[in-house]
Design a protein around this motif. Structure first.
Motif, PDB file in Angstrom:
ATOM      1  N   THR A  58     -18.913  15.552   9.173  1.00 30.21           N
ATOM      2  CA  THR A  58     -17.664  14.931   8.746  1.00 30.21           C
ATOM      3  C   THR A  58     -17.088  13.987   9.811  1.00 30.21           C
ATOM      4  O   THR A  58     -16.839  12.826   9.512  1.00 30.21           O
ATOM      5  N   ALA A  83     -18.220   4.872  10.329  1.00 27.40           N
ATOM      6  CA  ALA A  83     -17.567   3.853   9.508  1.00 27.40           C
ATOM      7  C   ALA A  83     -16.619   3.000  10.344  1.00 27.40           C
ATOM      8  O   ALA A  83     -16.600   1.777  10.231  1.00 27.40           O
ATOM      9  N   PHE A  84     -15.869   3.651  11.253  1.00 26.10           N
ATOM     10  CA  PHE A  84     -14.946   2.882  12.095  1.00 26.10           C
ATOM     11  C   PHE A  84     -15.714   1.958  13.035  1.00 26.10           C
ATOM     12  O   PHE A  84     -15.308   0.830  13.299  1.00 26.10           O
ATOM     13  N   ARG A  92       1.950   5.160   6.998  1.00 27.57           N
ATOM     14  CA  ARG A  92       0.859   5.798   6.268  1.00 27.57           C
ATOM     15  C   ARG A  92       0.951   7.319   6.212  1.00 27.57           C
ATOM     16  O   ARG A  92       0.022   7.997   5.782  1.00 27.57           O
ATOM     17  N   LYS A 148       2.231  10.820   4.709  1.00 24.70           N
ATOM     18  CA  LYS A 148       2.438  11.154   3.301  1.00 24.70           C
ATOM     19  C   LYS A 148       3.660  12.036   3.145  1.00 24.70           C
ATOM     20  O   LYS A 148       3.867  12.946   3.937  1.00 24.70           O
ATOM     21  N   THR A 187       2.528   6.955  -4.999  1.00 28.60           N
ATOM     22  CA  THR A 187       1.119   6.725  -5.304  1.00 28.60           C
ATOM     23  C   THR A 187       0.851   6.675  -6.806  1.00 28.60           C
ATOM     24  O   THR A 187      -0.255   6.446  -7.223  1.00 28.60           O
ATOM     25  N   TYR A 188       1.867   6.930  -7.615  1.00 31.70           N
ATOM     26  CA  TYR A 188       1.611   6.811  -9.057  1.00 31.70           C
ATOM     27  C   TYR A 188       1.427   5.345  -9.410  1.00 31.70           C
ATOM     28  O   TYR A 188       1.758   4.450  -8.643  1.00 31.70           O
ATOM     29  N   LYS A 189       0.869   5.130 -10.576  1.00 30.54           N
ATOM     30  CA  LYS A 189       0.599   3.768 -10.984  1.00 30.54           C
ATOM     31  C   LYS A 189       1.908   3.168 -11.492  1.00 30.54           C
ATOM     32  O   LYS A 189       2.539   3.697 -12.401  1.00 30.54           O
ATOM     33  N   LEU A 249     -16.751  -0.990  11.096  1.00 27.62           N
ATOM     34  CA  LEU A 249     -15.585  -1.844  10.836  1.00 27.62           C
ATOM     35  C   LEU A 249     -15.254  -2.706  12.056  1.00 27.62           C
ATOM     36  O   LEU A 249     -15.037  -3.906  11.965  1.00 27.62           O
ATOM     37  N   TYR A 295       0.816  -1.209   0.000  1.00 27.40           N
ATOM     38  CA  TYR A 295       0.000   0.000   0.000  1.00 27.40           C
ATOM     39  C   TYR A 295       0.850   1.259   0.000  1.00 27.40           C
ATOM     40  O   TYR A 295       0.416   2.331  -0.252  1.00 27.40           O
ATOM     41  N   GLN A 310       3.945  25.694  -0.875  1.00 19.46           N
ATOM     42  CA  GLN A 310       2.511  25.858  -0.742  1.00 19.46           C
ATOM     43  C   GLN A 310       2.195  27.017   0.197  1.00 19.46           C
ATOM     44  O   GLN A 310       1.368  27.859  -0.105  1.00 19.46           O
ATOM     45  N   THR A 340     -19.183  10.879  10.195  1.00 22.38           N
ATOM     46  CA  THR A 340     -19.004   9.907   9.115  1.00 22.38           C
ATOM     47  C   THR A 340     -17.891   8.923   9.439  1.00 22.38           C
ATOM     48  O   THR A 340     -18.056   7.716   9.329  1.00 22.38           O
ATOM     49  N   SER A 341     -16.743   9.452   9.883  1.00 20.51           N
ATOM     50  CA  SER A 341     -15.671   8.499  10.129  1.00 20.51           C
ATOM     51  C   SER A 341     -15.906   7.703  11.406  1.00 20.51           C
ATOM     52  O   SER A 341     -15.555   6.536  11.478  1.00 20.51           O
TER      53      SER A 341
END
Lengths: 903, 122
Positions: free
Chosen positions: A666, A673-674, A238, A240, A210-212, A677, A206, A275, A669-670
């Motif tokens: 927001t 979902a958690f 994980r 970035k 992140t490009y293919k 799971l 994983y 940025q 939502t998580s």
């Protein structure tokens, strides 16, 4: 190497057997020996037991740098430094003692140069195998050693580099297996060691870029290399990071791909900085462009170097390049004041603050500008440029002017006009008042109005003032006042409020005349007109009065302001031209011409409209006819009200709803979902208890979601912004489905549908389901000890009635009406809170009302409650046509940009 | 490993949501990439060539609807199914009006998410 040299076996027995049979043979052998020695590139030295050289070859002589004859008979002691000699001598002794072959690396300083030699030493024996000396084979290996050393150094350097560069270096197979990676590489990706890192495959994990990978492979293999590829990369943890990558393909001679190798660089910081820099730049630019103050730089000769958006807008430009063609020093553009004086002043003082004067815009429009200007000088003190900030104060100036005009009107009127502030203190006193009451303005201003009121009428003034502060007008009220001489005078007075621009009452104006004397009709008319003007000028609305024949009879200065018409021009305009001016100021296309068309057809019509002006303002326009009781048409009055601010507020409120909804949902939502799971995980472990707990968490999360939605709905209802998407729906089916859904959530209660009704209704299905769910939810909640819940359906020709009945706690009398009120009550001072009732019933009742229905409750304490609501039946074809028209119109209205259509 | 692993790109500025969606979808055998912002999204898509895009509507920077318009007007990306997500009750309306292939209202049931994604990937 050395061992191939046959000489080495000299020390052994084989030699004596082979070569020492006879003298002859020996000398033959010696010859052979010599020739062998001479041909050899290694130095051969033979010493006797005393250490004297008895034989050396050419190469040996070369090593020592002496002719052969100078060597023979000499000892090492004579030929080299004492340190080297001692070394060699010790070796010689060891060889002689042991009789064994010794190989040793020696560093000797010969011919004034330090060099490395490999010395192979053995004993030299005669034919009786008696040791008679030492022989040594000596090879100069300095070059090789040097090379080896430097190779080693290079390798070490490379290794250090490989281990320590901040850049990741890798080598992988084409299918992503890791062959090699330096510490920077695996650390960058969040690994602790190469051993751990080499286990992964870039194709099947994983993390990594992140490009293919297939795209990357294709690109790499067609081009042979990729340079500076920037991509987002996921670390093992994980997190970035952004990386920049160079890669190339390494092939063998046949062109087969051996591996990929490449470097990566962590550019996250760089990206972040870039940025952040970009953002701050943007923020600055935004600020610069959006502050309501115009900012500019000009050269001393008046050329613009820079200007922000506000400045451009103020001077009626759309882009900077057009402004650059203009010059601020030119007469027909920019400030109208004397520039020479200005320069003289500013060059001396370096800055001017709060300079107010008229400017001319691109189109020659006159505006008032308040500016601050600074001189910016270079190190030598030479003027580099002028830096200014300018504010358009035309509005304020206009207001000041109209106030001055207003004052003039008051002053010149023959009727007595008096203005008092909120504390009944006189602030204006015109000549009419001076004449009527005998006090001069100087004497009257600053005194209470009671100065001219007889003692027994003070109460009347107080009461009138109270009425006026509520916004009322008092017309032609006949009363008595007292003048300076103390005489009572009979007057007729009209009194009205004075409002400021925000519409707040700041004082009271009165116009009075003496009715002891008869006045002419002409005077009467002028009195009325003065009154109207007074009223008009004090208004925050633009007012336009049109006569029966379509002429402009009257207007106030606010009207001129609102439509940017010059005082001198309005007199020349006809009604038609005025309409044209209004229309031209609006954003196109506008619905305004249609309104005018309708008014032409029906002169009695009354309309309210919202219009959008090109300058960004939004006005509400109201117009109505003026008619007598017998419906005789006298003319028309137009009111224009600036609602830009309130619209903006409304828009912000809508934004707030959207953002708050988003922000609240927001995290929900998580969490949801958690939770699900986790529940799945525990189900997998067969952990029933944990799974049950988690389903309770899920229930609560759902409740929280509903509450959030309810809250947003309430806010929307209060703003009149709850949307309905109505369609023709089968209500029986809808109710059956929602009952089935709700039945699933309760094991205890049994919900039964009783009766039936007409199918078709025209509703927003989702909203009506919201009502039903709400009522059923309450029924379940408030009948904890009963099982039965009924949903009853019935209909007559007009309405479908739906009832939800429970047999639970019931609602005490006196509270039954209140349950439909929102618990957030902003209007009543005594907040009565019903805990747990929440917002559901309030929302339900609003939804039902919006569908043209009714909602109510019948209940007895302890016996349960029945909630009823009705929805109009969807009727004939004719009606359905009408409704579909409504839908079409609604579709148009739904878009927020569209102006609400008229009529 | 399945013969061809499908690749899903999630674009949402909320890390809590992208993380959990990634876990859910990876459990289903999908390859999942995440972009926390909408910047240069079309380039990211050109490089990654995802099979499906889950796109948040309300984001800082370029908004969801604008991205859909952008992608649906590009030859290289117009065939990638886009599912728009948001916590707004207008999700469906917005998704429909800009021509997205589907929508997902937050909060959602995980089964529903999986079902929806599979439906648009077959």
């Amino acid at each position: 190497m050395f061992l191939h040299f046959p000489f080495l076996s000299l020390g052994g027995k084989s030699f004596s057997k082979k070569y020492s049979n006879t003298e002859n043979e020996f000398s033959k052998n010696s010859k052979l020996l010599f020739s062998l020695m001479d041909e050899n590139s290694d130095g051969v030295f033979i010493k006797d037991l005393e250490g004297r050289y008895i034989m050396v070859n050419m190469a040996a002589a070369k090593i020592l740098g002496l002719p052969m004859k100078d060597i023979i008979g000499k000892k090492d002691k004579d030929l080299m430094s004492s340190k080297d000699y001692e070394n060699i001598h010790a070796d010689d002794l060891a060889v002689l003692k042991s009789g064994k072959i010794r190989v040793k690396e020696e560093i000797l300083t010969l011919r004034g140069e330090k060099r490395t030699y490999i010395c192979t030493k053995g004993s030299y024996r005669d034919d009786k195998n008696k040791i008679i000396g030492v022989m040594c084979l000596c090879r100069d290996v300095s070059e090789k050693v040097k090379m080896e050393q430097s190779l080693q150094e290079t390798e070490e350097q490379f290794k250090t580099l490989f281990d320590n560069v901040p850049m990741g270096i890798y080598r992988t197979t084409s299918d992503g297996k890791i062959l090699m990676a330096n510490p920077a590489m695996y650390k960058m990706l969040g690994f602790n060691s190469f051993e751990e890192f080499r286990l992964i495959s870039l194709e099947k994990c994983y993390f990594g870029p992140t490009y293919k990978r297939s795209e990357f492979k294709k690109m790499l293999e067609t081009n042979g290399e990729i340079k500076g590829l920037e991509s987002l990369c996921i670390r093992k943890d994980r997190a970035k990071i952004y990386i920049r990558e160079n890669a190339r393909v390494v092939k063998n001679k046949k062109g087969k791909i051996l591996y990929y190798e490449g470097t990566i660089e962590d550019i996250t910081e760089q990206k972040r900085t870039e940025q952040a820099l970009q953002e701050s730049e943007e923020r600055y630019r935004n600020l610069f462009n959006n502050i309501p103050i115009g900012m500019y730089h000009t050269t001393p000769s008046g050329k613009f170097l820079m200007a922000n958006k506000t400045m451009l807008k103020m001077l009626e430009f759309t882009n900077f390049s057009a402004l650059q063609k203009k010059n601020l020093n030119h007469k027909k553009f920019g400030p109208v004041y004397n520039r020479k004086k200005f320069f003289k002043y500013i060059e001396k003082k370096n800055e001017i603050k709060g300079l107010e004067d008229q400017w001319l815009t691109r189109t020659g429009k006159e505006i008032y500008v308040r500016e601050n200007v600074q001189v910016i000088r270079d190190e030598k003190g030479e003027i580099e440029y002028y830096q200014g900030s300018a504010e358009d104060i035309s509005e304020r100036k206009k207001l000041e002017e109209s106030l001055l005009k207003f004052a003039a009107v008051i002053h010149s009127a023959t009727d007595a006009i008096i203005i008092t502030d909120n504390n009944n203190i006189i602030t204006n006193w015109n000549t009419g008042a001076e004449n009527l009451y005998g006090y001069t303005a100087k004497e009257a201003i600053g005194k209470y109005i009671f100065l001219v009121v007889p003692k027994d009428r003070k109460n009347e003034v107080v009461q009138n003032t109270r009425l006026i502060k509520k916004g009322e007008f008092i017309k032609n009220f006949e009363t008595k006042r007292v003048n300076k001489q103390g005489d009572l005078i009979n007057i007729s007075v009209s009194v009205g409020p004075i409002k400021n621009i925000q519409g707040k009452i700041i004082g009271v104006a009165s116009i009075a005349r003496d009715i002891t004397k008869r006045k002419s009709l002409e005077e009467e008319l002028r009195f009325q007109k003065n009154l109207l003007e007074l009223q008009g000028e004090a208004s925050i609305e633009g007012i336009l009065l049109i006569s029966e024949t379509g002429e402009i009879i009257s207007y106030n200065s606010r009207l001129l302001e609102m439509w940017e018409i010059l005082n001198s021009q309005i007199e020349k305009y006809s009604y038609q031209e005025m309409i044209e001016i209004i229309n031209k100021s609006l954003t196109q296309p506008s619905g305004f011409p249609k309104v005018i068309q309708k008014l032409d057809k029906n002169k009695y019509m009354e309309t309210t409209d919202e219009v959008y002006l090109k300058n960004g303002k939004i006005y509400e326009i109201y117009t109505t006819s003026i008619k007598s009781i017998e419906k005789k048409y006298y003319g028309r009055v137009w009111y224009f009200h600036d609602i830009t601010e309130s619209k903006l507020y409304e828009k912000q409120r809508e934004m707030l709803i959207a953002v708050a909804g988003h922000e609240l949902k927001t995290p929900i939502t998580s969490i949801k979902a958690f939770t699900q799971l986790l529940q799945k995980k525990f189900n997998g472990f067969n952990d029933k208890v944990a799974s049950d707990y988690l389903s309770r968490v899920d229930d609560q999360v759902n409740k929280l979601t509903r509450l959030t939605q309810d809250l947003l709905d309430v806010i929307k209802i209060r703003g009149g912004k709850l949307d309905y998407e109505k369609k023709v729906v089968n209500i029986q089916q809808l109710i059956t489905e929602s009952v089935e859904d709700l039945q699933k959530t309760t094991f205890k209660h049994k919900i039964n549908i009783v009766g039936s009704c007409i199918d078709k209704v025209f509703i927003d299905a989702n909203r009506i389901v919201q009502v039903i769910n709400n009522l059923l939810g309450n029924a379940i909640k408030y009948s904890p000890n009963k099982e039965k819940i009924l949903v009853k359906l019935e209909s007559d020709k007009d309405y479908v009635t739906i009832a939800v009945q429970d047999f639970g706690l019931g609602i005490p009398e006196g509270y039954q009406e209140k349950v439909f009120q929102s618990f957030i009550r902003l209007t009543t001072s005594k907040d009565e809170v019903f805990p747990g009732l929440g917002m559901g019933l309030y929302i339900a009742s609003e939804i039902v009302k919006a569908h043209g229905g009714r909602i109510w409750v019948e209940s007895k304490k302890g016996k349960g409650s029945t909630f009823y609501f009705t929805i109009p039946v969807f009727r004939t074809k004719l009606l359905s046509k009408k409704i579909s028209n409504v839908i079409k119109q609604e579709n148009i209205i739904i878009r927020p940009e569209t102006v609400t259509s008229v009529g | 490993m399945k013969n061809k692993q499908k690749h899903i790109l999630i674009v949402d500025d909320d890390q809590g949501i992208t993380e959990v969606m990634k876990i859910i979808l990876e459990e289903q055998g999908f390859k999942v990439s995440i972009s926390s912002g909408s910047e240069k999204i079309d380039q990211l898509i050109d490089v990654n060539r995802p099979h499906l895009l889950l796109l948040d509507i309300l984001m800082y920077g370029t908004s969801g609807p604008e991205i859909v318009k952008l992608l649906k007007n590009k030859l290289t990306s117009k065939d990638i199914p886009i599912l728009m997500m948001s916590a707004s009750e207008n999700t469906k309306k917005i998704a429909k009006s800009v021509g997205a292939d589907g929508y997902l209202e937050k909060p959602f049931n995980i089964e529903y998410l999986v079902e929806l994604v599979k439906k648009h990937l077959h």
